[in-house]
Motif scaffolding. Structure first.
Motif, PDB file in Angstrom:
ATOM      1  N   ASP A  17       0.359   1.297   5.096  1.00 38.16           N
ATOM      2  CA  ASP A  17       1.234   2.152   4.311  1.00 38.16           C
ATOM      3  C   ASP A  17       2.212   2.812   5.283  1.00 38.16           C
ATOM      4  OD1 ASP A  17       2.453   3.825   2.578  1.00 38.16           O
ATOM      5  OD2 ASP A  17       0.746   5.174   2.328  1.00 38.16           O
ATOM      6  N   ALA A  18       3.265   2.085   5.597  1.00 31.34           N
ATOM      7  CA  ALA A  18       4.236   2.620   6.555  1.00 31.34           C
ATOM      8  C   ALA A  18       5.557   1.914   6.338  1.00 31.34           C
ATOM      9  CB  ALA A  18       3.762   2.399   7.982  1.00 31.34           C
ATOM     10  N   HIS A  19       6.634   2.582   6.697  1.00 28.79           N
ATOM     11  CA  HIS A  19       7.947   1.972   6.527  1.00 28.79           C
ATOM     12  C   HIS A  19       8.277   0.986   7.629  1.00 28.79           C
ATOM     13  CE1 HIS A  19       9.261   4.177   3.090  1.00 28.79           C
ATOM     14  NE2 HIS A  19       9.114   5.369   3.666  1.00 28.79           N
ATOM     15  N   HIS A  23      22.148   3.325   2.493  1.00 27.81           N
ATOM     16  CA  HIS A  23      21.886   2.192   3.390  1.00 27.81           C
ATOM     17  C   HIS A  23      20.476   1.656   3.191  1.00 27.81           C
ATOM     18  CE1 HIS A  23      25.659   2.702   5.463  1.00 27.81           C
ATOM     19  NE2 HIS A  23      25.409   3.991   5.621  1.00 27.81           N
ATOM     20  N   ARG A  69      16.255  15.935   8.036  1.00 33.40           N
ATOM     21  CA  ARG A  69      15.343  14.995   7.407  1.00 33.40           C
ATOM     22  C   ARG A  69      13.909  15.255   7.880  1.00 33.40           C
ATOM     23  NH1 ARG A  69      14.121   9.323   9.474  1.00 33.40           N
ATOM     24  NH2 ARG A  69      12.317   8.796   8.228  1.00 33.40           N
ATOM     25  N   TYR A 125      17.816 -17.105   5.481  1.00 31.18           N
ATOM     26  CA  TYR A 125      17.686 -17.275   4.033  1.00 31.18           C
ATOM     27  C   TYR A 125      18.019 -18.709   3.691  1.00 31.18           C
ATOM     28  CZ  TYR A 125      17.964 -12.173   4.058  1.00 31.18           C
ATOM     29  OH  TYR A 125      17.747 -10.853   4.300  1.00 31.18           O
ATOM     30  N   TRP A 150       9.354  10.247  13.799  1.00 32.51           N
ATOM     31  CA  TRP A 150      10.127  11.093  14.711  1.00 32.51           C
ATOM     32  C   TRP A 150       9.236  12.099  15.435  1.00 32.51           C
ATOM     33  CZ3 TRP A 150       9.079  15.782  12.761  1.00 32.51           C
ATOM     34  CH2 TRP A 150       8.792  15.858  11.403  1.00 32.51           C
ATOM     35  N   GLY A 186       2.819   7.727   5.322  1.00 30.67           N
ATOM     36  CA  GLY A 186       3.311   6.371   5.073  1.00 30.67           C
ATOM     37  C   GLY A 186       4.597   6.343   4.284  1.00 30.67           C
ATOM     38  N   PRO A 225      25.201  -1.804   6.903  1.00 28.10           N
ATOM     39  CA  PRO A 225      23.875  -1.901   7.526  1.00 28.10           C
ATOM     40  C   PRO A 225      22.797  -1.235   6.670  1.00 28.10           C
ATOM     41  CG  PRO A 225      25.101  -0.071   8.458  1.00 28.10           C
ATOM     42  CD  PRO A 225      25.982  -0.702   7.428  1.00 28.10           C
ATOM     43  N   TRP A 226      21.610  -1.814   6.681  1.00 29.04           N
ATOM     44  CA  TRP A 226      20.456  -1.164   6.063  1.00 29.04           C
ATOM     45  C   TRP A 226      19.758  -0.394   7.181  1.00 29.04           C
ATOM     46  CZ3 TRP A 226      22.324  -2.073   1.710  1.00 29.04           C
ATOM     47  CH2 TRP A 226      22.759  -3.332   1.314  1.00 29.04           C
ATOM     48  N   LEU A 227      19.600   0.888   6.949  1.00 21.92           N
ATOM     49  CA  LEU A 227      19.058   1.734   8.018  1.00 21.92           C
ATOM     50  C   LEU A 227      17.626   2.141   7.704  1.00 21.92           C
ATOM     51  CD1 LEU A 227      22.098   4.129   8.495  1.00 21.92           C
ATOM     52  CD2 LEU A 227      21.472   2.168   9.905  1.00 21.92           C
ATOM     53  N   ALA A 228      16.815   2.155   8.733  1.00 24.00           N
ATOM     54  CA  ALA A 228      15.452   2.642   8.550  1.00 24.00           C
ATOM     55  C   ALA A 228      14.988   3.244   9.869  1.00 24.00           C
ATOM     56  CB  ALA A 228      14.527   1.511   8.134  1.00 24.00           C
ATOM     57  N   GLY A 229      14.158   4.249   9.758  1.00 17.58           N
ATOM     58  CA  GLY A 229      13.636   4.875  10.971  1.00 17.58           C
ATOM     59  C   GLY A 229      12.527   5.837  10.612  1.00 17.58           C
ATOM     60  N   GLY A 230      11.717   6.157  11.579  1.00 16.66           N
ATOM     61  CA  GLY A 230      10.610   7.077  11.267  1.00 16.66           C
ATOM     62  C   GLY A 230       9.813   7.439  12.494  1.00 16.66           C
ATOM     63  N   CYS A 236      19.385 -12.740   8.596  1.00 17.03           N
ATOM     64  CA  CYS A 236      19.183 -11.290   8.688  1.00 17.03           C
ATOM     65  C   CYS A 236      19.106 -10.907  10.157  1.00 17.03           C
ATOM     66  CB  CYS A 236      17.905 -10.890   7.963  1.00 17.03           C
ATOM     67  SG  CYS A 236      17.589  -9.144   8.110  1.00 17.03           S
ATOM     68  N   PRO A 242       0.832  -1.194   0.000  1.00 18.62           N
ATOM     69  CA  PRO A 242       0.000   0.000   0.000  1.00 18.62           C
ATOM     70  C   PRO A 242       0.874   1.255   0.000  1.00 18.62           C
ATOM     71  CG  PRO A 242      -0.064  -1.085   2.136  1.00 18.62           C
ATOM     72  CD  PRO A 242       0.710  -1.978   1.235  1.00 18.62           C
ATOM     73  N   ASP A 258      22.520  -8.254   6.555  1.00 18.58           N
ATOM     74  CA  ASP A 258      22.384  -9.568   5.915  1.00 18.58           C
ATOM     75  C   ASP A 258      23.746 -10.238   6.041  1.00 18.58           C
ATOM     76  OD1 ASP A 258      19.753  -9.292   5.145  1.00 18.58           O
ATOM     77  OD2 ASP A 258      20.324  -8.115   3.381  1.00 18.58           O
ATOM     78  N   LEU A 318      12.816   6.881   4.144  1.00 21.08           N
ATOM     79  CA  LEU A 318      13.010   5.661   4.929  1.00 21.08           C
ATOM     80  C   LEU A 318      14.022   5.906   6.047  1.00 21.08           C
ATOM     81  CD1 LEU A 318      12.547   2.597   5.250  1.00 21.08           C
ATOM     82  CD2 LEU A 318      14.416   2.240   3.652  1.00 21.08           C
ATOM     83  N   ASN A 319      15.008   6.732   5.774  1.00 14.95           N
ATOM     84  CA  ASN A 319      15.985   7.057   6.816  1.00 14.95           C
ATOM     85  C   ASN A 319      16.532   8.461   6.573  1.00 14.95           C
ATOM     86  OD1 ASN A 319      17.951   6.848   4.789  1.00 14.95           O
ATOM     87  ND2 ASN A 319      18.202   4.672   5.169  1.00 14.95           N
ATOM     88  N   GLN A 372      19.781  -3.071   9.951  1.00 14.35           N
ATOM     89  CA  GLN A 372      19.693  -4.483   9.547  1.00 14.35           C
ATOM     90  C   GLN A 372      20.996  -4.928   8.900  1.00 14.35           C
ATOM     91  OE1 GLN A 372      16.501  -5.591   7.019  1.00 14.35           O
ATOM     92  NE2 GLN A 372      14.901  -4.810   8.382  1.00 14.35           N
TER      93      GLN A 372
END
Lengths: 1072, 503
Positions: free
Chosen positions: B386-388, A186, A222, B502, B460, A241, B453-458, B486, A85, B472, A246-247, B470
């Motif tokens: 619908d969100a990261h 990343h 950001r 995996y 805030w 959403g 690293p795979w970075l994600a955040g939200g 992972c 979505p 792998d 993403l970062n 993250q």
């Protein structure tokens, strides 16, 4: 590795809601990271490039220019997969293009202009592949990050499609000008695209380029980008959403960081500095040429200009019969023409001259103002109306050899229609790609920030409205006026995390650009080639185009502009010039108005309601002290009432000196010649220039830079450097530290708002003309000013009352006589009176009024209400009721008073079938008696104010006078004769409220009664106690000691009371 | 009923929101107080007592404005208390005549009582009115009563605010009595109010005096109506209050009941009554709420709402049974109340060729059973948000989609991933912020390849802000087994977890 990383793909906040940092912030960060160069690629334009370039120059790094250009035929931008979505909408991919050479820059400008102008309205637009082919040379193309074509193709069609798209770009831009771009934020998804991109680059033997797709200077920003994303997509943060980032990795990075990230492909980093050194173009190499003016064969622009000026000199000075002045003028003109020829500006002067000629041919009043009034050439060409030779003005303020910027000429035109006509003439004459308006960057300010941040944080409508209304409009911010305080008092918990975040975000987005508007009058002209200098685009107003830079940017880059400004008073003067010969039988030449003692007498008494520039409360308070007796006093008067001089504590010294109460002294003996004219007090920008040149040995260019630096919000940095220089110069000249301090304070405080002397002179000329017309031709002046509302400081109600007090008879709206505008009528006794126009009936449509006037002129006077309804079917019932209510139907047969009219139109205005309509008599009532009672005074006043915004009858205060007398309330007139310090009571209708930022929280009220206007001062304390009364009440009773000094009268209120419960809905002008 | 026999008493209580609140709070009456309505912080005054009015407070003032007055008590509006008070007043009026019409508006209580023919019981109208007022006053409500043989005249007079607590208009004098009243006593439309005010018509007398024909020519039928209203001649069709149709049954239990089964028996009896009453009106029960009064003074309330309204008693018992089983009361039951909402008895017509669907009622029962086992929020279908934030999903109720099923998404052959739910905690050794070895399921692994690293955040802007890292990894254990996995580190807590393997 010695090469340093260069960021070649960064967007600023000028990508409008797709970037979160000012160009200056990016540069600042780049300097901190020791980056030798940087590129700015904003969305579909070079909006931020001028500021980016200027800031980079100042910091000694190279600024590369480019743009992320939308391309429609290379697929649409990457979106999350369909099974997730998301709310992404389809957008064309954007191709990052960098300008390698000036050709490249010109091509980029033309490319952007081409697709922007293809649209019919103000939209983003997108280039086609053909456009790219046409303008590819000199541009370097990157394959882009997630907004680019390669990412889109890879996701849609895999590596094969990716290779195809890169091959396509190579075919367009050439093998040497395509770089395969890799970005590492990343993100897992991004990395597989990178691996594919690397393989494609290797197979096609293309260079790989590392960038970071920068959208903000530091990671913390950001949050602003996310906020902007929510604003841009019309949603709130909770519902945005996957539209959000993403970062927070899209910030500027150091060389070691980038090297670590791209350890596996070191060439990607090396290529950044290699490409950077390849990009030779910088914005100072703009290739802008001064506009040319087509001249007849055998003439050069200089010779043609010289002839026009010679003619002008004879016309202007020949008639004055002053041989000495003529000689001096000729000498000055010669000096100016030599300089103009040397600088190559003849074309510019001819273009402006041509505009003036057009306006004169088309009967449009036009007058130059600003520094152009320093020039005798401008005076001779009739661009300005001030004689700089006679007034000994400083030409160097306008133009000098050493000045690093080009002159700009401001032209005042009667507002809207005429101004539009002049603007359209320029478009037509110089072509769509030859002239455009300068942009006006709309930035986030208190209110807009409060509203949009609130929306993004998901506050409900009601809270939002209250939040944004809390952001004060008043200029002064008192101790309790902080945002946090107003929030608290409105019932919000400032410690609540979301409210705290809200406040923080509001502060952080202040001054960030939101979108591009057009400047009200600034035009740049470039002989059909403007689109090579800067991209043009459509403005939201039809028929207008706008360049991507604002006027400061244009001026920083040396682009010449002309300001066509609307000035309501010009329209008033124009109307006066037409009305006076018509009704008074006297011809008027605006340029030759005599100096008249009666006019100065009125100015000295501060009886100036309606007069240009001298009608505000502050002006009125200083006029009796300044006591103007000649034109130059008026020039000073116009310049003196500005926030600047007051902050700088300079107004009072001048006034005191003027009155002989204070000795005339000079900060330093060397400044005597500079400040003599203004009694030792610096008032004009010219004086500022000369002061710095005298005391600190500044060159003309440096002095001018100083003036510009203090005048601009965003140049604190420059200002600081200049201050150091200024002090150093003064130290060399052995000027005492204390004196240095006072000189620096003088300069920094008043230069912000200080007028150039020439500008003040131009304004003073208009001010004098308005005063002259008002004093000598009151009916014409009042008629003209009422027909050009809204303008000036006072509402029409006040203007009418003022005119009546000066003996003008003002007659109400009457459908048997009134036209749409107000008109002048001749009375039997030979006097003139003013008839209010139908335009003042609030809610009457212009087309209905015009139909009414037409019917009256064709079919004669209207007989009775039904006759009116029948003959002017366009009038609806609401309009009939309105006309009846304001007494405009009182002269119809069978109507004794307004209520009769109301009773009759209620019947006549009822929709009837066409058969009934044919016989108007059938609509009449059988009975002759009219059952309604006449309106009483209060009813009539209410009807007048709500229906026309004014009354031509007696002032509402008149009716309460007996009662007020009993309470010992004085009239405005009586206050003038009361003694200073006497404890008085006064009452009136509040017509203006002011809380100037310079007055430390004091509030100034102007109260009108039937005898005139009284001034009231409200202290901050009293305001705190009686907030509601002060800000809301229409009629007030005040008590307090009277200040009556030098003819300036104020009541210093210590107590306030609302005067009437049935306050009339009068409109006061609140200047916050 | 002939014209002459009509007689109405209008009971009028102003500032009703304030009166309803001060009725049970005698101390409040001694102070100036205002009633606020609206959401915080945008509340405004909707009603006030006379002490507050004397200080200069008016309706519509905001909280901030009220704060500028000293010593004013603010209290939030309570519609519940107003309802109870209104019910009490109506009940009191009901003692005088069964025919009552409620004409209350938002801030005023107005009820008109048809008192024709009550003289023998209560004496002349004045006496009745005094009597009524006394009763109402005993309830703590200050009101006034107007009596007239014209319904509207009584209301107008009451709204006009006559000084006397009781005022009466003699039959035939309506016009004279109403004449001095301001137009505001009529419910005028904005348009008519504006026209009349323009005409300078301020009182009912002035309105009544306008010539009839000319008025009709200007204002139409409404003009005539208003004129007759002003003259006190407009007749009225009385609409008496009717008792509300409420599906409610209750029972006090002889002895406290602890067992659900014995309770079900009582429920069955009450349900039968409800079903019977609903059926009599051709209605069906849409939802049933059971409120159990428990020992210790607490209560336990549950509501059951099947997919369709139904009168199937067995089904209701089953559903209530399942629900109560899943949410049993915590103490012995003393009494129970069953209230039901009614709905229409419509049946769903299925298409002739549409596939056989499970009977909705049986499906309801099945779902209720499942819910009882796994919990409320765990039944339905999961929907991705619908969100990261990884694994963010919500549960939706089952719906029958009218859309054609979407086409199968072509999938590429990618390595399979086994998500570990819940994620398993592990110990990780880092070097230069990069994992080099870890212990997972009692086995040590050495990392051979690390991607990330795979970075994600939200989020805030919320307290729920999150930030993840993250990795792998390709790792090998001492016994040579290869593990592709992972790893996730929650940066806010610095905890490492194994989230997926995996193949």
């Amino acid at each position: 590795m010695t090469d340093r990383y260069v960021e070649l793909h960064a967007a600023s906040a000028f990508s409008f809601l797709e970037g979160a940092s000012q160009p200056e912030e990016l540069i600042k960060r780049a300097v901190e990271l020791d980056m030798p160069a940087m590129a700015l690629l904003d969305r579909n334009g070079v909006y931020g490039s001028a500021r980016f370039h200027t800031s980079a120059k100042r910091n000694g790094i190279r600024a590369h220019i480019g743009a992320e250009t939308a391309v429609s035929c290379l697929g649409s931008r990457l979106k999350p997969p369909a099974w997730l979505p998301h709310q992404h909408i389809a957008e064309p991919v954007r191709l990052p293009l960098l300008c390698e050479s000036r050709i490249g820059y010109q091509n980029l400008c033309q490319l952007v202009t081409q697709f922007k102008m293809r649209e019919k309205s103000k939209v983003e637009g997108a280039a086609s592949v053909d456009d790219l082919k046409q303008y590819a040379s000199g541009l370097v193309c990157l394959t882009g990050g997630d907004e680019g074509p390669l990412a889109a193709a890879l996701v849609k069609g895999g590596e094969e499609a990716g290779r195809e798209i890169v091959e396509r770009l190579v075919r367009i831009f050439g093998k040497d000008s395509v770089y395969v771009e890799v970005q590492r934020h990343h993100e897992r998804e991004e990395e597989w695209r990178n691996q594919a991109a690397i393989r494609i680059a290797k197979s096609l033997k293309l260079p790989i380029l590392a960038t970071n797709g920068v959208r903000y200077a530091t990671a913390y920003d950001r949050e602003i980008l996310d906020l902007f994303t929510a604003v841009r997509t019309h949603t709130d943060l909770d519902h945005a959403g996957r539209l959000l980032a993403l970062n927070s990795q899209r910030h500027l990075r150091t060389t070691p960081e980038m090297e670590a990230l791209f350890r596996d492909i070191p060439c990607a980093i090396e290529n950044t500095s290699e490409l950077s050194s390849r990009l030779q173009f910088e914005l100072n190499d703009l290739g802008y040429e001064f506009p040319r003016y087509p001249v007849p064969d055998g003439e050069t622009m200089d010779s043609f200009l010289r002839k026009r000026v010679a003619e002008g000199v004879m016309r202007r000075y020949g008639s004055k019969n002053d041989q000495d002045l003529l000689e001096r003028a000729k000498k000055q003109v010669e000096h100016e023409l030599t300089l103009i020829a040397r600088l190559g500006f003849a074309g510019y002067f001819l273009i402006v001259w041509d505009m003036i000629q057009f306006c004169k041919r088309n009967d449009i009043l036009i007058q130059g103002r600003g520094s152009a009034a320093n020039s005798a050439v401008c005076y001779a060409l009739e661009i300005t109306a001030i004689d700089p030779v006679g007034m000994e003005l400083l030409f160097e303020r306008f133009l000098s050899d050493s000045r690093g910027e080009w002159p700009d000429i401001d032209l005042d035109l009667p507002s809207e229609d005429k101004r539009e006509q002049a603007i359209q003439y320029v478009y037509q004459r110089y072509g769509e790609l030859g002239a455009a308006m300068t942009a006006n960057v709309i930035t986030y300010r208190g209110k807009s920030a409060a509203r949009e941040v609130g929306k993004a944080l998901g506050f409900d409508q009601k809270s939002l409205g209250r939040l944004s209304s809390l952001v004060g409009n008043w200029e002064w911010r008192g101790k309790t006026d902080t945002m946090a305080h107003s929030f608290h008092s409105a019932g919000f918990d400032v410690k609540h995390p979301r409210i705290a975040k809200y406040l923080e975000l509001c502060m952080r987005i202040q001054d960030l650009p939101r979108h591009l508007g057009q400047h009200s009058g600034g035009m740049v002209i470039c002989q059909g080639q403007l689109n090579c200098v800067v991209p043009l685009e459509r403005a939201s107003m039809p028929g207008r185009t706008v360049v991507q830079w604002d006027k400061e940017d244009c001026s920083d880059l040396g682009i010449i502009k002309v300001d066509l400004l609307g000035l309501g008073m010009m329209a008033v003067l124009k109307d006066c010039i037409e009305l006076i010969p018509q009704h008074y039988g006297e011809e008027i030449d605006l340029a030759q108005l005599p100096e008249d003692d009666e006019v100065y007498g009125v100015l000295q008494k501060a009886d100036t309601v309606g007069m240009f520039q001298v009608e505000s409360r502050a002006q009125m308070a200083s006029l009796p002290r300044n006591n103007p007796t000649r034109f130059y006093d008026l020039v000073v008067q116009v310049a003196i009432i500005r926030p600047g001089p007051i902050v700088g504590n300079m107004m009072h010294p001048y006034m005191r000196r003027r009155q002989g109460r204070e000795e005339i002294t000079y900060p330093h003996p060397s400044l005597v010649p500079v400040l003599k004219r203004t009694l030792g007090v610096p008032l004009f920008q010219e004086q500022l220039l000369r002061m710095s040149m005298t005391v600190a040995n500044f060159s003309g260019a440096e002095a001018e830079e100083l003036r510009r630096a203090v005048g601009m919000r965003r140049s604190w940095e420059r200002m600081k450097n200049l201050e150091v220089k200024l002090r150093a110069g003064m130290t060399v000249n052995e000027i005492d530290i204390k004196i240095q301090d006072s000189i620096v304070e003088n300069i920094s405080s008043f230069a912000l708002y200080g007028f150039p002397e020439s500008h003040a002179a131009s304004f003073a000329l208009i001010a004098y003309a308005s005063a002259y017309f008002k004093v000598k031709y009151l009916a014409a002046f009042t008629c003209a000013i009422l027909n050009n509302q809204p303008m000036g400081f006072y509402a029409p109600a006040v203007l009418v009352k003022d005119a009546q007090r000066h003996g003008l008879r003002v007659k109400p709206i009457d459908i048997q006589v009134s036209d749409w505008p107000c008109t002048i009528e001749h009375e039997i006794d030979g006097s003139l009176s003013l008839r209010m126009g139908l335009g003042y009936a609030k809610g009457l449509r212009r087309q209905s009024a015009e139909a009414l006037v037409l019917s009256r002129s064709q079919g004669g006077l209207f007989r009775y209400a039904e006759d009116l309804a029948l003959r002017v079917p366009l009038l609806n019932k609401k309009e009939l009721t309105l006309l009846a209510r304001i007494g405009a139907l009182n002269r119809l047969d069978g109507i004794e008073h307004r209520r009769d009219a109301l009773w009759q139109v209620e019947r006549a205005g009822k929709p009837e079938g066409p058969l009934f309509r044919q016989r108007s008599d059938s609509l009449r009532d059988d009975t002759e008696t009219l059952p309604l009672q006449q309106m009483n005074t209060e009813d009539r006043l209410v009807a007048d104010y709500s229906g026309t915004g004014l009354t031509v009858g007696r002032h509402p205060m008149h009716y309460r006078r007996p009662e007020l007398r009993r309470e010992h309330v004085l009239t405005a007139q009586e206050l003038k004769t009361a003694k200073d310090g006497e404890y008085v009571r006064a009452a009136g209708c509040v017509i203006a409220r002011q809380r100037p930022g310079t007055a430390k929280g004091f509030i100034f009220l102007s109260m009108e009664d039937e005898t005139g206007i009284a001034n009231v001062i409200v202290t901050p304390d009293l305001y705190e106690r009686e907030r509601l009364l002060v800000t809301r009440s229409k009629f007030l009773l005040v008590e307090g000691p009277l200040q009556n000094q030098d003819g300036v009268v104020h009541v210093k209120a210590v107590w306030l009371k609302k005067l009437s419960d049935k306050a009339l809905d009068l409109r006061s002008h609140d200047f916050h | 009923m002939s014209h002459r026999t009509e007689l109405y008493a209008c009971l009028y209580a102003r500032e009703f929101p304030a009166q309803a609140l001060s009725r049970l709070r005698p101390k409040l009456r001694e102070k100036p107080f205002v009633v606020m309505e609206g959401e915080t912080p945008s509340q405004t005054v909707c009603s006030l007592n006379s002490k507050a009015r004397n200080l200069g407070v008016v309706c519509g003032m905001t909280k901030v404005e009220i704060d500028t007055f000293p010593a004013i008590v603010t209290i939030a509006r309570s519609l519940n208390e107003e309802d109870t008070t209104r019910a009490a007043v109506l009940e009191c009026a009901d003692g005088f005549s069964p025919r009552i019409e409620d004409r209350s508006d938002d801030h005023v209580l107005i009820c008109v009582i048809d008192i024709a023919g009550t003289e023998k019981l209560f004496g002349p109208p004045q006496a009745l009115a005094q009597n009524l007022l006394q009763h109402v006053r005993a309830l703590g409500i200050a009101a006034s009563v107007t009596v007239s043989s014209n319904f509207h005249a009584a209301i107008c007079l009451a709204r006009g605010g006559s000084r006397a607590a009781v005022s009466a208009i003699a039959p035939g004098d309506e016009g004279i009595a109403l004449a001095p009243l301001p137009l505001a006593v009529l419910d005028l439309s904005e348009k008519h109010a504006e026209t009349l005010s323009l005409w300078g018509i301020r009182t009912l007398g002035m309105l009544a005096a306008l010539p009839e024909r000319e008025l009709v020519a200007r204002m139409g039928e409404e003009g005539e109506r208003l004129r007759r209203l002003a003259q006190g001649e407009l007749s009225h069709l009385f609409v008496p209050l009717e008792p509300e149709f409420r599906l409610e049954e209750q029972m006090e239990l002889d002895t406290p009941v602890e067992l659900l089964d014995s309770l079900l028996f009582v429920i069955g009896v009450l349900l039968e009554q409800l079903v019977l009453r609903a059926t009599a009106r051709v209605l069906a029960l849409a939802s049933v709420t059971i409120t159990l009064a428990l020992e210790g003074g607490t209560s336990h309330t549950r509501t059951v709402r099947p997919a369709l309204p139904t009168n199937d008693r067995q089904l209701w018992i089953k559903l209530l049974h399942l629900d109560l089983e899943a949410h049993p009361p915590q103490a012995a039951i003393l009494s129970l109340v069953l209230t039901a909402e009614h709905g229409s008895t419509s049946k769903v017509q299925l298409g002739l060729f549409s596939p056989q669907l499970p009977e909705p009622m049986r499906l309801d029962v099945t779902l209720a059973r499942i819910k009882a086992i796994v919990g409320e929020g765990c039944v339905g279908r999961p929907v991705l948000k619908d969100a990261h934030r990884p694994d963010s999903f919500s549960m939706e109720a089952f719906t029958i989609s009218s859309l054609t099923p979407s086409k199968a998404i072509p999938t590429r052959t990618t390595p399979a991933m086994r998500q570990l739910r819940p994620a398993e905690g592990i110990t990780v050794t880092l070097r230069h912020h990069q994992p080099v070895s870890f212990f997972f399921r009692d086995k040590g692994y050495v990392v051979e390849q690390a991607y990330g690293p795979w970075l994600a955040g939200g989020e805030w802007w919320n307290p729920t802000l999150w930030s993840l890292e993250q990795w792998d990894l390709v790792a090998r254990s001492q016994d040579g087994t290869l593990l592709c996995c992972c790893l996730v580190c929650d940066l806010s807590q610095n905890i490492y977890q194994m989230v997926a393997l995996y193949d």
